[in-house]
Design a protein around this motif. Structure first.
Motif, mmCIF file in Angstrom:
data_model
loop_
_atom_site.group_PDB
_atom_site.id
_atom_site.type_symbol
_atom_site.label_atom_id
_atom_site.label_comp_id
_atom_site.label_asym_id
_atom_site.label_seq_id
_atom_site.Cartn_x
_atom_site.Cartn_y
_atom_site.Cartn_z
ATOM 1 N N MET A 148 -5.565 -3.925 -1.822
ATOM 2 C CA MET A 148 -5.521 -2.944 -0.738
ATOM 3 C C MET A 148 -4.442 -3.291 0.274
ATOM 4 O O MET A 148 -3.810 -2.397 0.845
ATOM 5 C CB MET A 148 -6.887 -2.842 -0.063
ATOM 6 N N ASP A 149 -4.204 -4.578 0.489
ATOM 7 C CA ASP A 149 -3.152 -4.999 1.407
ATOM 8 C C ASP A 149 -1.793 -4.515 0.908
ATOM 9 O O ASP A 149 -0.984 -3.989 1.678
ATOM 10 C CB ASP A 149 -3.169 -6.522 1.551
ATOM 11 N N ILE A 150 -1.552 -4.660 -0.375
ATOM 12 C CA ILE A 150 -0.282 -4.212 -0.949
ATOM 13 C C ILE A 150 -0.176 -2.690 -0.895
ATOM 14 O O ILE A 150 0.850 -2.140 -0.498
ATOM 15 C CB ILE A 150 -0.134 -4.730 -2.395
ATOM 16 N N VAL A 151 -1.241 -1.991 -1.285
ATOM 17 C CA VAL A 151 -1.228 -0.527 -1.256
ATOM 18 C C VAL A 151 -1.005 -0.033 0.170
ATOM 19 O O VAL A 151 -0.191 0.862 0.413
ATOM 20 C CB VAL A 151 -2.533 0.049 -1.862
ATOM 21 N N ARG A 152 -1.699 -0.630 1.115
ATOM 22 C CA ARG A 152 -1.547 -0.213 2.514
ATOM 23 C C ARG A 152 -0.121 -0.471 3.004
ATOM 24 O O ARG A 152 0.483 0.371 3.689
ATOM 25 C CB ARG A 152 -2.564 -0.950 3.396
ATOM 26 N N GLU A 153 0.449 -1.595 2.662
ATOM 27 C CA GLU A 153 1.825 -1.877 3.067
ATOM 28 C C GLU A 153 2.788 -0.851 2.483
ATOM 29 O O GLU A 153 3.726 -0.409 3.158
ATOM 30 C CB GLU A 153 2.232 -3.288 2.635
ATOM 31 N N LEU A 154 2.561 -0.444 1.254
ATOM 32 C CA LEU A 154 3.415 0.574 0.637
ATOM 33 C C LEU A 154 3.279 1.928 1.326
ATOM 34 O O LEU A 154 4.229 2.704 1.374
ATOM 35 C CB LEU A 154 3.083 0.711 -0.854
ATOM 36 N N ILE A 155 2.101 2.212 1.862
ATOM 37 C CA ILE A 155 1.873 3.490 2.530
ATOM 38 C C ILE A 155 2.518 3.524 3.908
ATOM 39 O O ILE A 155 3.258 4.453 4.237
ATOM 40 C CB ILE A 155 0.362 3.797 2.634
ATOM 41 N N ASP A 156 2.230 2.509 4.741
ATOM 42 C CA ASP A 156 2.715 2.595 6.131
ATOM 43 C C ASP A 156 3.223 1.284 6.721
ATOM 44 O O ASP A 156 3.497 1.208 7.911
ATOM 45 C CB ASP A 156 1.633 3.185 7.040
ATOM 46 N N GLY A 157 3.327 0.247 5.896
ATOM 47 C CA GLY A 157 3.866 -1.017 6.374
ATOM 48 C C GLY A 157 2.856 -1.962 6.995
ATOM 49 O O GLY A 157 3.200 -3.093 7.328
ATOM 50 N N ALA A 158 1.597 -1.538 7.175
ATOM 51 C CA ALA A 158 0.578 -2.408 7.790
ATOM 52 C C ALA A 158 0.204 -3.522 6.817
ATOM 53 O O ALA A 158 0.020 -3.295 5.628
ATOM 54 C CB ALA A 158 -0.659 -1.603 8.179
#
Length: 169
Positions: A148-158
């Motif tokens: 989820m950390d990787i997916v979230r970073e891909l979405i908005d950089g968080a």
């Protein structure tokens, strides 16, 4: 339990606190995103944030609740084939609430049994201890929180496992 208390807690409390830390990170990964972002497939296999939460809810019910003889709520999907997929009729709130109920049901099992308690998941030809399930589910939840950390970073950089507090002084 405070972080300081966790450093000196007993085995069961330490394992449960570790699981809860990862569970909280999972929910934090959803904050501030809209439905489209939560469902957006970010890998060739279709991995998305909401699907990972649905999966984690399903495996919490399986490993903690069903394996130790407690009743699992009726599922509206096939956990063997549909737990990572979010259908068009499934709402974000429905999945988040499902995860909350799975956590609560799991916590009742954890609180009500010693670590040595044995359970038997219907889908495995093995007996498992509550201790083993706590370790396994902390690992499983941490693994998917990392996805989820990787997916979230891909979405908005968080990035990260919790909101960062900045010093404004």
């Amino acid at each position: 339990m405070t972080t300081h208390e966790m450093y000196t807690a007993g085995e069961k409390e330490t394992l449960h606190a570790s699981l809860n830390r990862h569970r909280d990170a999972v929910l934090w990964k959803l904050q501030g995103l809209d439905d489209e972002q939560l469902r957006r497939p970010m890998t060739p296999s279709g991995t998305n944030l909401l699907g990972l939460v649905k999966h984690l809810a399903s495996v919490h019910y399986g490993w903690f609740v069903e394996a130790f003889g407690e009743e699992v709520e009726p599922l509206w999907f096939d956990p063997a084939t549909e737990d990572m997929a979010v259908g068009p009729g499934e709402t974000t709130q429905q999945i988040i609430d499902f995860y909350g109920r799975a956590r609560a049901a799991s916590d009742l099992v954890i609180a009500g049994r010693p670590l040595e308690t044995l359970g038997r998941p219907s889908w495995r030809d093995a007996t498992v201890s509550l201790r083993w399930v706590l370790v396994h589910m902390a690992e499983e939840t941490a693994r998917h929180a990392g996805h989820m950390d990787i997916v979230r970073e891909l979405i908005d950089g968080a990035t990260g496992d919790h909101p960062r507090v900045t010093d404004t002084a």
